[in-house]
Every structure is written in structure tokens, then in C-alpha cells.
Design an enzyme around this catalytic site. Sequence first.
Site, short mmCIF file in Angstrom:
data_model
loop_
_atom_site.label_atom_id
_atom_site.label_comp_id
_atom_site.label_asym_id
_atom_site.label_seq_id
_atom_site.Cartn_x
_atom_site.Cartn_y
_atom_site.Cartn_z
N LYS A 22 0.59 -1.27 -0.02
CA LYS A 22 -0.01 0.03 0.04
C LYS A 22 0.78 1.24 0.00
O LYS A 22 0.53 2.23 -0.87
CB LYS A 22 -0.69 0.05 1.26
N ASN A 23 1.85 1.36 1.13
CA ASN A 23 2.69 2.64 1.04
C ASN A 23 3.63 2.67 -0.03
O ASN A 23 4.27 3.91 -0.21
CB ASN A 23 3.28 2.68 2.29
N CYS A 116 -4.16 12.40 13.58
CA CYS A 116 -4.68 11.07 13.37
C CYS A 116 -4.48 10.44 14.60
O CYS A 116 -3.83 10.80 15.66
CB CYS A 116 -4.23 10.32 11.98
N ARG A 121 1.08 14.35 13.43
CA ARG A 121 1.57 14.06 11.90
C ARG A 121 1.43 15.32 11.15
O ARG A 121 0.90 15.62 10.04
CB ARG A 121 0.71 12.99 11.24
N ASP A 307 5.63 0.76 11.90
CA ASP A 307 4.29 -0.02 11.33
C ASP A 307 4.37 -1.22 11.68
O ASP A 307 3.48 -1.99 11.63
CB ASP A 307 4.48 -0.10 9.81
N ARG A 399 -8.42 -0.53 5.25
CA ARG A 399 -7.90 0.37 4.51
C ARG A 399 -6.25 -0.13 4.16
O ARG A 399 -5.72 0.52 3.00
CB ARG A 399 -7.50 1.73 5.56
C1 EPZ Z 1 4.62 7.17 6.26
O1 EPZ Z 1 3.94 8.05 6.80
C2 EPZ Z 1 3.64 5.92 6.06
N1 EPZ Z 1 2.72 6.23 5.23
C3 EPZ Z 1 3.38 5.42 7.76
O2 EPZ Z 1 2.77 4.17 7.63
C4 EPZ Z 1 4.64 5.15 8.38
O3 EPZ Z 1 4.17 4.80 9.77
C5 EPZ Z 1 5.49 6.34 8.36
O4 EPZ Z 1 5.94 6.68 7.02
C6 EPZ Z 1 6.92 6.14 9.09
O5 EPZ Z 1 7.55 5.09 8.38
C7 EPZ Z 1 2.60 6.07 3.96
O6 EPZ Z 1 3.63 5.76 3.57
C8 EPZ Z 1 1.31 6.14 3.39
P1 EPZ Z 1 6.63 10.48 8.04
P2 EPZ Z 1 4.37 9.66 6.54
O7 EPZ Z 1 6.61 11.70 7.42
O8 EPZ Z 1 4.94 9.81 5.43
C9 EPZ Z 1 7.02 13.93 11.42
C10 EPZ Z 1 0.77 2.68 7.83
O9 EPZ Z 1 0.30 2.20 9.07
N2 EPZ Z 1 6.65 14.63 10.40
O10 EPZ Z 1 7.95 9.76 7.65
O11 EPZ Z 1 3.30 10.44 7.08
C11 EPZ Z 1 5.96 12.90 11.86
O12 EPZ Z 1 5.15 13.60 12.69
C12 EPZ Z 1 1.25 4.24 8.10
O13 EPZ Z 1 0.72 2.04 6.92
C13 EPZ Z 1 7.03 16.04 10.65
O14 EPZ Z 1 7.33 16.59 11.90
O15 EPZ Z 1 5.43 9.59 7.89
C14 EPZ Z 1 6.67 11.56 12.32
O16 EPZ Z 1 7.03 11.93 13.75
C15 EPZ Z 1 0.94 4.96 9.17
N3 EPZ Z 1 6.68 17.13 9.74
C16 EPZ Z 1 7.83 11.50 11.42
O17 EPZ Z 1 8.03 12.73 10.93
C17 EPZ Z 1 6.47 16.64 8.53
O18 EPZ Z 1 6.40 17.56 7.61
C18 EPZ Z 1 7.83 10.70 10.35
O19 EPZ Z 1 6.85 10.66 9.67
C19 EPZ Z 1 6.31 15.25 8.14
C20 EPZ Z 1 6.54 14.32 9.11
#
Ligand code: EPZ
Length: 422
Positions: A22-23, A116, A121, A307, A399
Site C-alpha cells: 500500500k505505502n 490522526c 502528523r 508500522d 484500509r
Molecule cells: C509514512 O507516513 C507511512 N505512510 C506510515 O505508514 C509510516 O508509519 C510512516 O511513513 C513512518 O514510516 C505512508 O507511506 C502512506 P513520516 P508519513 O513523514 O510519510 C514527522 C501505515 O500504518 N513529520 O515519515 O506520514 C511525523 O510526525 C502508515 O501504513 C513532521 O514532523 O510519515 C513523524 O513523527 C501509518 N513534519 C515523523 O516525521 C512533517 O512535515 C515521520 O513521519 C512530516 C513528518
Amino acid sequence: MDYLQINGGRKLGGNVIISGAKNAALPIIAATILSDKDVTLTNLPNVVDIRTLLKLLTMLGGKVEHEGTTAKINNGSITSTKAVYEIVSQMRASILVLGPLLARFGECEVSLPGGCAIGQRPIDLHLKALEAMGAKIEIKGGYVRAEAHEGLHGAKIIFDKITVGGTENIVMAAALAKGVTTIINAAKEPEVVQLCEMIADAGVKIEGIGTNELTIYGTDRKPLTFKPVEIIPDRIEAGTYLCAGAITGSVITLNKVDERHIRASIDKLETMGCRFDLTQDSITIYPPQKIKPVNITTIEYPGFPTDMQAQFMALTVMAKGESIIEERLFENRFMHVSELNRLGADIWLKGNIAAVKGVDKLYGADVMATDLRASSALVLAALVAEGTTNVRRIYHLDRGYDDLEGKLSALGADIVRKKEVK
Ligand code: EPZ
């Protein structure tokens, strides 16, 4: 609303085919916006999030033919660049259309995703990077409004934190920008790598794929022509079935899987006493008599994935001894703790650290899913709980897990989907 009814205690066995990730599929679907020609995607998982993003493309004016695991997309007919709240609120990964829409059309509006169940996030890093590339961004009425009428230009982006979605958005934006973009502290998850390879195969020079520093040579708004893309196997789905084998004490073989992507999970399972047979695209797990405890800290790839944290917690609940689990990526990703405790687990939580004392038995109960991976952890625990467990709110599972109950049933689990009686 549907729920899953699981009668625990069954031994599992046999083979399970792992679906596409999915991701990986989500950013790749978003990347099709960078093209005005046909793009064919195969090995898409049959999950709600994929259908939601494809629906968003059709709402923008794109043409989508989606059947089974294949989608043929043509975004030559896009007439709108507004990703509306109704879609983004269903799935926050819709934010991935921001970079490609802005890069190709010079303007767009995308609803702010909001928080969420696993944390706040924010998307500040996505926005700051796009501003560095020349975008004018304002947040108004719950929407991110971005403009770059002269097109985006290359820039040096240094991410304060490693962000998967941020890296993906900027790689897509940089592909059509004018000049060279360097991303320092980029994410290097397999899903990011597949997106980069798809764009590189379309003729965009990208250096450093699979490393923390990416350099992208943009086309100055010339749309791309993509080759067909086969989505990589889902490493989180694969890890979840390995946990199912370990927790139920069953030998299970995973087919169509890439073991290179799940080494962190395999390593922890080995510490817990599991043994493996690996081939190029299959993994067989041989569980131990008694699961050993393990300490886990979630971190970016190639470290242990956030994850998989909830599923491993379910496993440590059945270990002989105490395990410590530290969640470093999301501030609120422990909603499954209280639900696991309802099944008889002994988990103590302080801040982002959970101490799990192994128990001999779990007992079936009514539990509630809170997010995608928390839901699968509850299903895993239910597979070994004595009696019946009803896992409610499984729309989270739908999902992101392709036919979870069908695949588990085929392995021998007693699991059925039922409708809530109002
Ligand atoms: C991706 O989310 C995945 N989703 C998530 O999978 C996964 O948990 C996550 O990466 C971490 O591996 C998809 O690929 C669709 P991040 P993403 O930006 O991209 C902070 C699942 O269960 N951050 O790498 O949203 C954030 O809050 C899902 O399949 C900021 O502070 O994650 C987090 O603490 C859930 N500012 C960290 O960085 C930003 O602008 C990593 O988040 C962006 C992120």
C-alpha cells in the site's frame, strides 16, 4: 459496521501470498500526475486506501480503469487541481498529490490532513521544502493553497527529520522543477526507492537512490512518460504474517515477498527464537516452543519499522519474560496497549516506552481497533486468546490489509467477518 469474530487457539499452517505494498502504491499513484499519458500499475493491493486515491484522481479529471490488481491511469485530462476535504479527511496520504499537482500545473489546493490516531502528523517539512523551491503557500479555510506560476526551481533541501511522505512529495515536485534539487536527510524506505526508480525510468536523472541524499535533475515542467510499474511486495503485511506464525506456534510460508525489506523484523524474530528458510521470493518461519522476550526501538529504515511495533507488542505479550518497546516515530502510537490489556496482557506504559511482561494466556474479549497496525495486533492476539474475540471498527484494517480474514482463514484460523446488529 463490520467486525471480526475470532475463535483463538487454532494452529495455522500453509502458504500465504503477500500483496503489493500500500505505502509504495500510494506515492506511485500520486506520481502518475507527473504524466499526461497512460500509466499501467500492477500488483496493487485490494485495499480501501488505494481506491480512495484513485477516486481522487478521477475527481481531478483523470481517467482510471481499475480492475483487480491493475490500474490504467491517464492524467492527460486533469481539469481541477483541488484535493477536497471529503477525500483527504478519509486518507491523509492524499497529501502526496501536493508536490506533483504543483509541479505540473503551477497551482493547487489540498485540504490539510489534520491529526490522526497515532499522532499529530504535521506536514510542515513538505511545505517548507516546496517554499524553498519557489512555491507561495498559504493555509486558508483548512486548505493548503500553493502557487508557482513560473514553475518550481531546484533547491537544496535539508529535512530536520527524516520524513517518508515529505521525501516522496519533494522527489515528485523536483522531477518537473527547473534545475537541480538536492534532498539531504532523505528517507530511504523501499517505498521511496521504488518511487525514485519509477521516475528515473521515465528519464529523470536521480542520484543517490536508496541513500539519505538524493539529487534530482528536473525536466522544467515537461511531463513524464512512465513505463509500467509492478508494485513491490508489502513488507508490513509480510511481517504481520510472520508474527502470526510466531504467536500461534505455526510453520507458515510467505510467497511473493522480498526478504531484503524485512530484515529488521526477521532479526527480532530470530532473537525471539524463530528460525527461517529464505529463498529469493519466499520465507518460511519455524517458531520456537516458547517465545523469548526482546527489546525494540522503532526507527527509520533500515531500522525496526514503527508500522510493525504493534504486531510485535502482541508477540511479546506471549513471550517468557519482559520486553521493552520504545516508539520513536509517532507520539501516540500505543492505543493498542489498553485493548491488549483487555485480553489479559500485562503492559505498562510510560510516555513512549512500553514494558511488556509475558503472560501464559490471553482470554477472548470485545476490543476496538484504533488504527491500521493496532488493529492487526489485536487480530494476532485474538488468534491465541482462549475463547472468542470480537475486533470492532475494522474499517482501519480494510484500509491497508488485503483480505486479512480470507488469508488467515486459508491458513486455518477461525475468523469471520460479521455485521454489527444495530
Ligand atoms: C509514512 O507516513 C507511512 N505512510 C506510515 O505508514 C509510516 O508509519 C510512516 O511513513 C513512518 O514510516 C505512508 O507511506 C502512506 P513520516 P508519513 O513523514 O510519510 C514527522 C501505515 O500504518 N513529520 O515519515 O506520514 C511525523 O510526525 C502508515 O501504513 C513532521 O514532523 O510519515 C513523524 O513523527 C501509518 N513534519 C515523523 O516525521 C512533517 O512535515 C515521520 O513521519 C512530516 C513528518
